[in-house]
Scaffold this motif. Structure first.
Motif, PDB file in Angstrom:
ATOM      1  N   TYR A  97       0.840  -1.210   0.000  1.00 49.49           N
ATOM      2  CA  TYR A  97       0.000   0.000   0.000  1.00 49.49           C
ATOM      3  C   TYR A  97       0.867   1.249   0.000  1.00 49.49           C
ATOM      4  O   TYR A  97       1.888   1.326   0.684  1.00 49.49           O
ATOM      5  N   SER A  98       0.438   2.237  -0.776  1.00 45.91           N
ATOM      6  CA  SER A  98       1.090   3.537  -0.800  1.00 45.91           C
ATOM      7  C   SER A  98       0.128   4.556  -1.377  1.00 45.91           C
ATOM      8  O   SER A  98      -0.978   4.216  -1.804  1.00 45.91           O
ATOM      9  N   ARG A  99       0.564   5.801  -1.387  1.00 50.50           N
ATOM     10  CA  ARG A  99      -0.242   6.881  -1.965  1.00 50.50           C
ATOM     11  C   ARG A  99       0.662   7.764  -2.817  1.00 50.50           C
ATOM     12  O   ARG A  99       1.886   7.783  -2.653  1.00 50.50           O
ATOM     13  N   GLY A 100       0.041   8.505  -3.742  1.00 49.44           N
ATOM     14  CA  GLY A 100       0.800   9.475  -4.537  1.00 49.44           C
ATOM     15  C   GLY A 100       1.863   8.856  -5.415  1.00 49.44           C
ATOM     16  O   GLY A 100       1.719   7.758  -5.943  1.00 49.44           O
ATOM     17  N   ALA A 101       3.003   9.549  -5.524  1.00 46.00           N
ATOM     18  CA  ALA A 101       4.071   9.120  -6.428  1.00 46.00           C
ATOM     19  C   ALA A 101       4.701   7.799  -6.014  1.00 46.00           C
ATOM     20  O   ALA A 101       5.229   7.065  -6.853  1.00 46.00           O
ATOM     21  N   SER A 102       4.654   7.469  -4.733  1.00 43.91           N
ATOM     22  CA  SER A 102       5.279   6.228  -4.256  1.00 43.91           C
ATOM     23  C   SER A 102       4.564   4.981  -4.740  1.00 43.91           C
ATOM     24  O   SER A 102       5.081   3.871  -4.591  1.00 43.91           O
ATOM     25  N   ILE A 103       3.377   5.137  -5.313  1.00 38.27           N
ATOM     26  CA  ILE A 103       2.651   3.989  -5.862  1.00 38.27           C
ATOM     27  C   ILE A 103       3.485   3.286  -6.926  1.00 38.27           C
ATOM     28  O   ILE A 103       3.417   2.069  -7.093  1.00 38.27           O
ATOM     29  N   VAL A 104       4.303   4.051  -7.640  1.00 35.96           N
ATOM     30  CA  VAL A 104       5.168   3.464  -8.670  1.00 35.96           C
ATOM     31  C   VAL A 104       6.125   2.449  -8.052  1.00 35.96           C
ATOM     32  O   VAL A 104       6.347   1.365  -8.599  1.00 35.96           O
ATOM     33  N   SER A 105       6.677   2.764  -6.886  1.00 36.57           N
ATOM     34  CA  SER A 105       7.597   1.850  -6.210  1.00 36.57           C
ATOM     35  C   SER A 105       6.889   0.581  -5.765  1.00 36.57           C
ATOM     36  O   SER A 105       7.453  -0.518  -5.823  1.00 36.57           O
ATOM     37  N   VAL A 106       5.641   0.713  -5.323  1.00 34.50           N
ATOM     38  CA  VAL A 106       4.853  -0.446  -4.916  1.00 34.50           C
ATOM     39  C   VAL A 106       4.597  -1.355  -6.119  1.00 34.50           C
ATOM     40  O   VAL A 106       4.686  -2.579  -6.026  1.00 34.50           O
ATOM     41  N   THR A 107       4.285  -0.750  -7.250  1.00 35.41           N
ATOM     42  CA  THR A 107       4.063  -1.521  -8.475  1.00 35.41           C
ATOM     43  C   THR A 107       5.333  -2.260  -8.882  1.00 35.41           C
ATOM     44  O   THR A 107       5.293  -3.421  -9.302  1.00 35.41           O
ATOM     45  N   TYR A 108       6.465  -1.584  -8.739  1.00 35.33           N
ATOM     46  CA  TYR A 108       7.761  -2.180  -9.066  1.00 35.33           C
ATOM     47  C   TYR A 108       8.054  -3.367  -8.150  1.00 35.33           C
ATOM     48  O   TYR A 108       8.480  -4.432  -8.598  1.00 35.33           O
ATOM     49  N   LEU A 109       7.799  -3.214  -6.851  1.00 38.14           N
ATOM     50  CA  LEU A 109       8.026  -4.299  -5.898  1.00 38.14           C
ATOM     51  C   LEU A 109       7.098  -5.479  -6.174  1.00 38.14           C
ATOM     52  O   LEU A 109       7.485  -6.636  -6.019  1.00 38.14           O
ATOM     53  N   SER A 110       5.886  -5.182  -6.620  1.00 35.60           N
ATOM     54  CA  SER A 110       4.931  -6.238  -6.935  1.00 35.60           C
ATOM     55  C   SER A 110       5.486  -7.188  -7.995  1.00 35.60           C
ATOM     56  O   SER A 110       5.264  -8.396  -7.948  1.00 35.60           O
ATOM     57  N   ARG A 111       6.247  -6.657  -8.930  1.00 35.97           N
ATOM     58  CA  ARG A 111       6.834  -7.490  -9.985  1.00 35.97           C
ATOM     59  C   ARG A 111       7.847  -8.472  -9.390  1.00 35.97           C
ATOM     60  O   ARG A 111       7.910  -9.640  -9.780  1.00 35.97           O
ATOM     61  N   PHE A 112       8.654  -7.995  -8.440  1.00 32.62           N
ATOM     62  CA  PHE A 112       9.626  -8.881  -7.795  1.00 32.62           C
ATOM     63  C   PHE A 112       8.918  -9.977  -7.003  1.00 32.62           C
ATOM     64  O   PHE A 112       9.342 -11.130  -7.010  1.00 32.62           O
ATOM     65  N   LEU A 113       7.858  -9.612  -6.296  1.00 32.53           N
ATOM     66  CA  LEU A 113       7.115 -10.597  -5.512  1.00 32.53           C
ATOM     67  C   LEU A 113       6.516 -11.666  -6.422  1.00 32.53           C
ATOM     68  O   LEU A 113       6.478 -12.847  -6.067  1.00 32.53           O
ATOM     69  N   SER A 114       6.057 -11.257  -7.590  1.00 32.79           N
ATOM     70  CA  SER A 114       5.516 -12.222  -8.552  1.00 32.79           C
ATOM     71  C   SER A 114       6.601 -13.184  -9.015  1.00 32.79           C
ATOM     72  O   SER A 114       6.391 -14.396  -9.083  1.00 32.79           O
TER      73      SER A 114
END
Length: 215
Positions: A97-114
């Protein structure tokens, strides 16, 4: 504060997620993917603190390399990255979970978790934790003072979930979380979309992701 919406946000997210490959990607290619013009690409680059796409294309990579060196030399931060990587790897499910511009980092981390085959979910609302009974919540906030992110941390702890974060050292989120990768640079008065604010988080996520893939 600069905020990216619509096409500009698409361009921004593409630039961040492909930062290491921009040397071989033209502004026209990015414009075509976003169904817009190179003028829009250059406008986003200027909002990020670069004179043009030509400057961003090469300096963003250099900035990333410098940040990598800084993170590697920071033993305390590296230890926290390792601890959080182990926590995520052993968790039955991870909520991001994140808000604002940091959402991009969360999306990036999601790829690693996958890639690491770790069950996870990117959540956008506090109510999505209603039925959560176990797992880890990872929160990203540059300042560590974003109220929605802090509320998510408190809610997760009340439910008995593990809370880990990437946030400003000494912030409210830092103090609320079980584990936190501390960001030490000054944040006051800096747009969260500028390279000074987001590259550090992106590089931390990159290191975290690489550790997850090493398990």
């Amino acid at each position: 504060m600069n905020t990216f919406k619509g096409i500009e946000r698409m361009i921004y997210e593409y630039l961040i997620s492909h930062a290491r490959d921009l040397g071989t990607i033209s502004a026209k290619t990015i414009a075509n993917k976003a169904l817009t013009t190179t003028t829009s690409v250059n406008r986003v680059c200027k909002k990020m603190g670069y004179a043009s796409y030509t400057e961003l294309r090469y300096r963003l990579f250099d900035d990333l390399q410098k940040q990598t060196a800084n993170i590697t030399s920071n033993d305390e931060q590296q230890q926290q990255i390792s601890r959080i990587a182990h926590t995520l790897n052993s968790s039955p499910v991870v909520y991001l979970y994140s808000r604002g511009a940091s959402i991009v980092s969360v999306t990036y981390l999601s790829r690693f978790l996958s890639l690491a085959n770790i069950p996870h979910l990117v959540i956008t609302d506090i109510h999505q934790l209603t039925r959560a009974e176990q797992g880890t919540v990872l929160l990203v906030s540059k300042s560590g003072e974003t109220q929605a992110v802090i509320d998510m941390a408190h809610n997760a702890k009340r439910k008995g979930l593990k809370v880990v974060a990437i946030s400003h050292k000494g912030s409210t989120l830092n103090q609320t979380s079980h584990l936190n990768i501390g960001l030490e640079e000054q944040v006051d008065g800096i747009s969260p979309y500028r390279r000074e604010s987001q590259i550090r988080i992106l590089e931390i996520v990159d290191h975290l992701g690489k550790e997850l893939l090493d398990f």
